[in-house]
Design an enzyme around this catalytic site. Sequence first.
Site, PDB file in Angstrom:
ATOM      1  CE  LYS A 198      -3.291   2.659   3.001  1.00  0.00           C
ATOM      2  NZ  LYS A 198      -4.792   2.622   3.741  1.00  0.00           N
ATOM      3  CE  LYS A 251      -5.717   1.705  -0.210  1.00  0.00           C
ATOM      4  NZ  LYS A 251      -6.110   1.714   1.003  1.00  0.00           N
TER       5      LYS A 251
END
Length: 333
Positions: A198, A251
């Site tokens: 992320k 992400k």
Amino acid sequence: MSFPASRLRRLRRSEAWRRAVRETGLSPADLVYPLFIVEGDDVRNPVASMPGVEQLSVGQASREAAEVYELGIPAVIVFGVPDDEQKDAEGRAGYDPGGLVPRAISAIRAEAPDLLVWADVCLCEYTSHGHCGVLGPGGEILNDETLDLLAMVALTYARAGADAVAPSDMMDGRVVAIREILDDNRLSHVPIVAYAAKYASAYYGPFRDAAHSTPAFGDRRGYQMDPGNSEEALREVELDIQEGADIVMVKPAGPYLDIIQRVKETFKMPTAAYQVSGEYALIKAAAEKGWVDEERLMMESVLGIKRAGADLVLTYFAKDVARALREGSENSV
Ligand code: PBG
Ligand code: ZN
């Protein structure tokens, strides 16, 4: 054999041919739809920076979930957006068994029993300062002190019946901390969807409006990944797998397709990618101006994420993609 014997255009001549030789397609079964849960009765608050997305009270969320299931989408991911007065420095509301997310999980379960309910596990929605962990004296985010709290949040959601818990905090060691507390509490069957790679991204802006989780000071670069790194993403994913992650996530998605591809090729794990709020908002905004064809761009953006290697795409477009596929829109792939 090259031109003129090879003519790649032969198999592009009609939609029938294109469909017959298409390597990657989309199905509603590839999608996960995010839900933002707020207090109140019959609340549907539009999120200004995400046209088409609303914060929902528990009852409305369960209605929404039933619609999502009807569209053939297998899972939702729920985010709690508590009132400001429920927030404190340690994010304790996150592990209140009577809190928003546990109530939403039971309500959705009742309304759509076969829909998978994933629960995002983090502290930022519950902390007064908006960071994903607890604060040290100098304002730094303490790693190991945060792990116990995250584990408590995950346990609370799993006890409430979540089909998966999805830690999005990026603390080191959170996957094993969560795995251990679940296993110690007869919840060894509950999978962990780890936000493994992320990035510290400007694409999260609209989400922070939706979830009221903007950090009160500083930023998240001390715990989320630096956008310049990809070798590090593989190390993050490898560690999460060793710690017990069942699904690994990248992400954002669109700007990190290379990471999705490397993660899938390297680990061959069930791989998810999150087309985040900013990716959604950009498409919506350009479409509102009439500068792009919204449906085509939506389908192409999600298809690209799948083609890169994602098995599952978390996206605010999930319902619209599923509808376009169901209606056999000319943009269906
Ligand atoms: C919080 C969290 C964020 C997102 C999912 N979980 C935001 C952040 O890290 O600031 C982003 C989702 C999106 O932008 O759609 N841990
Ligand atoms: Zn967070």
